[in-house]
Design an enzyme around this catalytic site. Structure first.
Site, PDB file in Angstrom:
ATOM      1  N   ASN A 173       0.849  -1.195   0.000  1.00 46.51           N
ATOM      2  CA  ASN A 173       0.000   0.000   0.000  1.00 46.51           C
ATOM      3  C   ASN A 173       0.880   1.239   0.000  1.00 46.51           C
ATOM      4  OD1 ASN A 173      -2.640   1.375   0.328  1.00 46.51           O
ATOM      5  ND2 ASN A 173      -1.725   2.066   2.242  1.00 46.51           N
ATOM      6  N   GLU A 199      -1.307   0.764  -6.350  1.00 46.73           N
ATOM      7  CA  GLU A 199      -0.729   2.112  -6.329  1.00 46.73           C
ATOM      8  C   GLU A 199       0.497   2.218  -7.235  1.00 46.73           C
ATOM      9  OE1 GLU A 199      -2.955   1.804  -2.422  1.00 46.73           O
ATOM     10  OE2 GLU A 199      -1.651   0.497  -3.579  1.00 46.73           O
ATOM     11  N   ASP A 206      -6.214  20.940   9.041  1.00 48.68           N
ATOM     12  CA  ASP A 206      -6.496  20.032   7.934  1.00 48.68           C
ATOM     13  C   ASP A 206      -7.173  20.775   6.793  1.00 48.68           C
ATOM     14  OD1 ASP A 206      -7.015  17.552   6.434  1.00 48.68           O
ATOM     15  OD2 ASP A 206      -6.598  16.557   8.320  1.00 48.68           O
TER      16      ASP A 206
END
Length: 413
Positions: A128, A191, A237
């Site tokens: 990942n 990915e 964020d």
């Protein structure tokens, strides 16, 4: 990454900052005032770059495609790139995070944060790659914000259940298309293949000492995630508001590999690059979902919607109910989406004035607005309830079929 910077420099998109700058507030503040790539030649004694991929023009340039066809190009991905073995990571030194110009971005942040680090992990043959914010604890350890249920967290849970640590490698200063691939929800373990496809069909990777594979990068940090946790946050964020403090897993780095005179990459929290990397990967996903219910032309997650919570979808209606079907498809494709506006082909979705015009002249409040309550939304939305649910609103800002002549604007040949 150096090749990409050189290409953008030839296009006049790089601004060189020769004077000394500080990693505490100064460099982040400068990045917030421009969409140009900022190349710092002396960021507390180091080289660094910000705003590497701050707009769709830069992303299109990296891909070698026209900006207007960007979403359609990405939606056609097959995750079929070729990943080649370039051997092992050689040399390296004991990990020492104090050697890197890690920034503190805002006064309310808990500390210094890696914001562009791609966390590569591998367990039981499953790989990942995803970006996680990493708060520096000391010269060897960071607290990593791992969202529960996402792939890195799932792999960590599997490793801990077997009494093992999860091997990871964090890259900083990676080609922006590899970074974009790591920010995209792809089929499990794809990915690298997706990054290779974006890069033109092939991507070379090297294996770290802990078995994790990484692509070319300025800096590689090798280590493990175990059972240790530490408070992480507060931290700004995507919405520009502070995310709260949570107990999060700790990564302990054992070794680091750096290019000669490495270029550190920092992403400004809630800045344009953050918004692009967080939102733009969802646009092709929405595009594909809407194409299943009507003829879709384009999709945009807007800057004003934090690049993540608001979408505008452009369609060509085939039946009168197509816009509402498009709304439901968009919400299903991007579950954090809060508000979506669907418009006709004559509306420029990149022009907020044009979108507002469509809402003003083509929307009836009693028939064209869908309100969905009690649904899961984004954990980053300050209006969410304690149980994580929120309200979603869809707006059908399209012309009524059969009455188009009443809605079309006058113009000249």
């Amino acid at each position: 990454m150096r090749d990409f910077i050189a290409m953008m420099r030839r296009q006049g998109r790089v601004e060189d900052i020769e004077r000394p700058c500080s990693t505490v507030y100064e460099a982040p503040r400068m990045a917030s005032r421009t969409d140009k790539i900022l190349f710092f030649h002396d960021l507390d004694g180091h080289r660094a770059v910000m705003n590497l991929l701050s707009d769709r023009r830069s992303l299109a340039a990296a891909l070698g495609v026209d900006e207007r066809g960007l979403v359609k190009h990405l939606a056609a991905a097959t995750y079929s790139g070729r990943v080649t073995d370039a051997g092992r990571c050689e040399g390296g030194t004991p990990a020492d995070l104090s050697r890197l110009p890690v920034m503190k971005h805002f006064p309310g942040d808990a500390g210094r944060y890696f914001t562009s680090g791609i966390v590569f992990s591998r367990f039981d043959g499953v790989e990942n790659a995803s970006i996680h914010r990493l708060m520096v604890l000391d010269d060897r350890r960071v607290a990593a914000r791992l969202v529960e249920g996402r792939h890195t967290h799932t792999l960590l849970s599997a490793a801990l259940a077997r009494g093992e640590r999860l091997p990871v490698a964090v890259t900083v200063g990676t080609h922006p298309l590899v970074t974009f691939a790591a920010c995209t929800r792809v089929p499990e373990g794809k990915e690298f293949a997706y990054a290779a496809e974006l890069m033109g069909g092939e991507l070379a990777v090297r294996e770290c000492g802990n078995g994790v594979r990484v692509p070319d990068a300025e800096i590689v940090l090798e280590g493990f995630i175990g059972a240790e946790t530490a408070p992480e946050g507060p931290f700004v964020d995507i919405t520009g508001t502070y995310d709260p403090v949570r107990l999060q897993p700790v990564i302990e780095f054992t070794r680091m590999y750096c290019k000669e005179d490495p270029i550190y990459h920092g992403i400004l929290p809630a800045g344009d690059e953050h918004k692009l990397l967080m939102g733009a990967p969802y646009e092709p996903k929405i595009y594909r979902a809407v194409s299943e219910v009507t003829t879709v032309r384009d999709v945009l997650l807007t800057k004003g919607g934090a690049g993540y919570l608001h979408a505008v979808v452009q369609i060509r209606k085939n039946t009168q109910g197509d816009a509402k079907n498009a709304i439901m498809a968009a919400f299903a494709a991007h579950t954090s989406l809060k508000h979506v506006v669907v418009v006709d082909e004559d509306i420029d979705i990149r022009d907020p004035y044009d979108v507002e015009y469509a809402i003003a002249t083509r929307v009836r409040g009693d028939t064209d607005i869908m309100v969905v309550t009690g649904v899961r939304g984004s954990s980053l939305d300050p209006t969410r309830l304690a149980d994580g649910t929120n309200v979603k609103v869809g707006v059908d800002a399209t012309m009524v079929m059969g009455r188009e002549d009443e809605f079309k604007r006058a113009g000249w040949p």
